[in-house]
Design an enzyme around this catalytic site. Structure first.
Site, PDB file in Angstrom:
ATOM      1  N   LYS A 205       0.860  -1.185   0.000  1.00  0.00           N
ATOM      2  CA  LYS A 205       0.000   0.000   0.000  1.00  0.00           C
ATOM      3  C   LYS A 205       0.893   1.230   0.000  1.00  0.00           C
ATOM      4  O   LYS A 205       1.758   1.385   0.858  1.00  0.00           O
ATOM      5  CB  LYS A 205      -0.885  -0.022   1.248  1.00  0.00           C
ATOM      6  CG  LYS A 205      -1.715   1.224   1.426  1.00  0.00           C
ATOM      7  CD  LYS A 205      -2.658   1.060   2.595  1.00  0.00           C
ATOM      8  CE  LYS A 205      -3.416   2.336   2.863  1.00  0.00           C
ATOM      9  NZ  LYS A 205      -4.335   2.207   3.996  1.00  0.00           N
ATOM     10  N   LYS A 259      -2.449  -1.576  -3.625  1.00  0.00           N
ATOM     11  CA  LYS A 259      -3.271  -0.365  -3.538  1.00  0.00           C
ATOM     12  C   LYS A 259      -2.404   0.878  -3.620  1.00  0.00           C
ATOM     13  O   LYS A 259      -1.383   0.924  -2.934  1.00  0.00           O
ATOM     14  CB  LYS A 259      -3.998  -0.405  -2.195  1.00  0.00           C
ATOM     15  CG  LYS A 259      -4.848   0.787  -1.908  1.00  0.00           C
ATOM     16  CD  LYS A 259      -5.402   0.665  -0.528  1.00  0.00           C
ATOM     17  CE  LYS A 259      -5.963   2.021  -0.163  1.00  0.00           C
ATOM     18  NZ  LYS A 259      -6.314   2.119   1.205  1.00  0.00           N
TER      19      LYS A 259
HETATM   20  C1  PBG Z   1      -6.961   2.946   5.869  1.00  0.00           C
HETATM   21  C2  PBG Z   1      -7.498   2.953   4.495  1.00  0.00           C
HETATM   22  C3  PBG Z   1      -7.412   3.992   3.565  1.00  0.00           C
HETATM   23  C4  PBG Z   1      -8.064   3.561   2.413  1.00  0.00           C
HETATM   24  C5  PBG Z   1      -8.532   2.282   2.662  1.00  0.00           C
HETATM   25  N1  PBG Z   1      -8.166   1.907   3.954  1.00  0.00           N
HETATM   26  C6  PBG Z   1      -6.887   5.376   3.689  1.00  0.00           C
HETATM   27  C7  PBG Z   1      -5.504   5.684   3.952  1.00  0.00           C
HETATM   28  O1  PBG Z   1      -4.611   4.864   3.986  1.00  0.00           O
HETATM   29  O2  PBG Z   1      -5.290   6.871   4.167  1.00  0.00           O
HETATM   30  C8  PBG Z   1      -8.189   4.367   1.154  1.00  0.00           C
HETATM   31  C9  PBG Z   1      -9.167   3.881   0.190  1.00  0.00           C
HETATM   32  C10 PBG Z   1      -9.507   4.799  -0.923  1.00  0.00           C
HETATM   33  O3  PBG Z   1      -8.895   5.854  -1.167  1.00  0.00           O
HETATM   34  O4  PBG Z   1     -10.469   4.451  -1.611  1.00  0.00           O
HETATM   35  N2  PBG Z   1      -7.863   2.452   6.795  1.00  0.00           N
END
Ligand code: PBG
Length: 336
Positions: A205, A259
């Site tokens: 991520k 992601k």
């Molecule tokens: C963290 C989380 C995030 C997203 C999914 N789980 C946000 C982040 O890391 O700031 C982002 C998902 C998206 O942008 O659609 N719990």
């Protein structure tokens, strides 16, 4: 493929495979199906709440009492599952709501399982939606720098995951990029008798600006600082993602997620190539969705065509499943 075969133009004409729609359909390899898509949902406190998320057209924060009807509709559309995010009424430094059997996500899970027992319900396991500072775990200070305390957060993540499963989650998806999070959660689940519950790990991520609309949706923009001490640097090549994936698999991850998706197709392709037997998910994140909505609203691009092309690209790169805010739309387009 053997590119050394002597055949060349005019013996070979690539357009023969494109001339007839029927032939094109026959040789097509990627087909979008709602059954391979997971729809994120945002659940908040209160009753009869359906609060539109301005930066994500078509999406709302909904209260627990609205969830059953929503899930029945999602089930009828044949969507593969839902990924639930909780927005608690009260946030605090430790994110206590996420651990409470009466927390927002636990209430949502019980309502979901009551309304539609068969629909696959996955929960995001992290603290940023629940903490008042918006960071992904408990904070500590060392050498003058405040940061998420990795090891202190692990135990809390395990507790959060167990609490979600107790309330009805079919699968948990840790998203905080803490080192050791998958192992800690696996151990926690196993000790509580949940050996059968799979973990979908946000393994690679990135610290991405494509999360902007999501942070509006769950009100989790960090009060100060950013997530660069735990999320990955977009400027590092895919090799680091391979290390992250290998570690998560060793800790017991069942499904691996990359992601965001669109700007990281190289990572998806390389992970698929290196770990071909592992189910691979891509998260088509909020910013990717909202960009398409905004441009389509202005008539600059075709929403259906562009969304479909993006999702096809993610599957083509190697994603077996995609978490996407467009899941309902795709379900409608593909059954027409
Ligand atoms: C963290 C989380 C995030 C997203 C999914 N789980 C946000 C982040 O890391 O700031 C982002 C998902 C998206 O942008 O659609 N719990």
């Amino acid at each position: 493929m053997d590119f050394d075969t002597p055949s060349s133009f005019p013996t070979t004409r690539m357009r023969r495979l494109r001339y007839l729609p029927a032939v094109r359909a026959l040789v097509q390899e990627v087909k979008l199906s709602a059954s391979k898509l997971i729809l994120p949902l945002f659940v908040c406190s209160g009753t009869q709440v359906r609060k539109p998320i301005v930066s994500m057209p078509g999406h709302e924060q909904i209260s627990v009492d609205q969830l059953g009807a929503e899930l029945l509709q999602i089930q009828a559309l044949g969507i593969g599952g839902v990924l639930l995010f909780g927005i608690p009424h009260k946030k605090d430094a430790k994110g206590c709501d996420s651990l409470s059997s009466d927390g927002i996500i636990q209430q949502a899970l019980r309502a979901a399982k009551k309304a539609t027992p068969e629909i696959l319900v996955i929960t995001d396991v992290c603290f940023c939606e629940y903490t008042d500072h918006g960071h992904c775990g408990v904070l500590s200070e060392s050498s003058g720098q405040t940061d998420v305390d990795n090891d202190a957060t692990l135990e809390l993540l395990a507790r959060q995951a167990v609490s979600h499963v107790e309330a009805g989650a079919d699968m948990v998806a840790p998203s905080g990029m803490m080192d050791g999070m998958v192992g800690a959660i696996r151990k926690g689940l196993d000790h509580s008798g949940y050996q059968h519950v799979p973990i979908m790990s946000y393994a690679a991520k990135y610290a991405s600006s494509f999360y902007g609309p999501f942070r509006d949706a769950v009100e989790s923009t960090p009060g100060s600082g950013d997530r660069r001490t735990h999320q990955m640097d977009p400027a590092v090549a895919a090799g680091q993602a391979l290390r992250e994936v290998a570690l998560d698999l060793a800790e017991g991850a069942d499904i691996i997620m990359i992601k965001p998706a669109l700007a990281y197709l190289d990572v998806i392709a390389q992970v698929k190539d290196r770990f071909p037997g592992v189910p691979l998910a891509a998260y088509n994140v909020s910013g990717e969705y909202s960009m398409v909505q905004a441009a389509a609203e202005r008539g600059w691009i075709d929403e259906q065509e562009v969304t479909s092309e993006m999702l096809i690209a993610m599957h083509r790169a190697g994603a077996n499943l995609v978490v996407t805010y467009a899941a309902k739309n795709v379900a409608r387009w593909t059954t027409q």
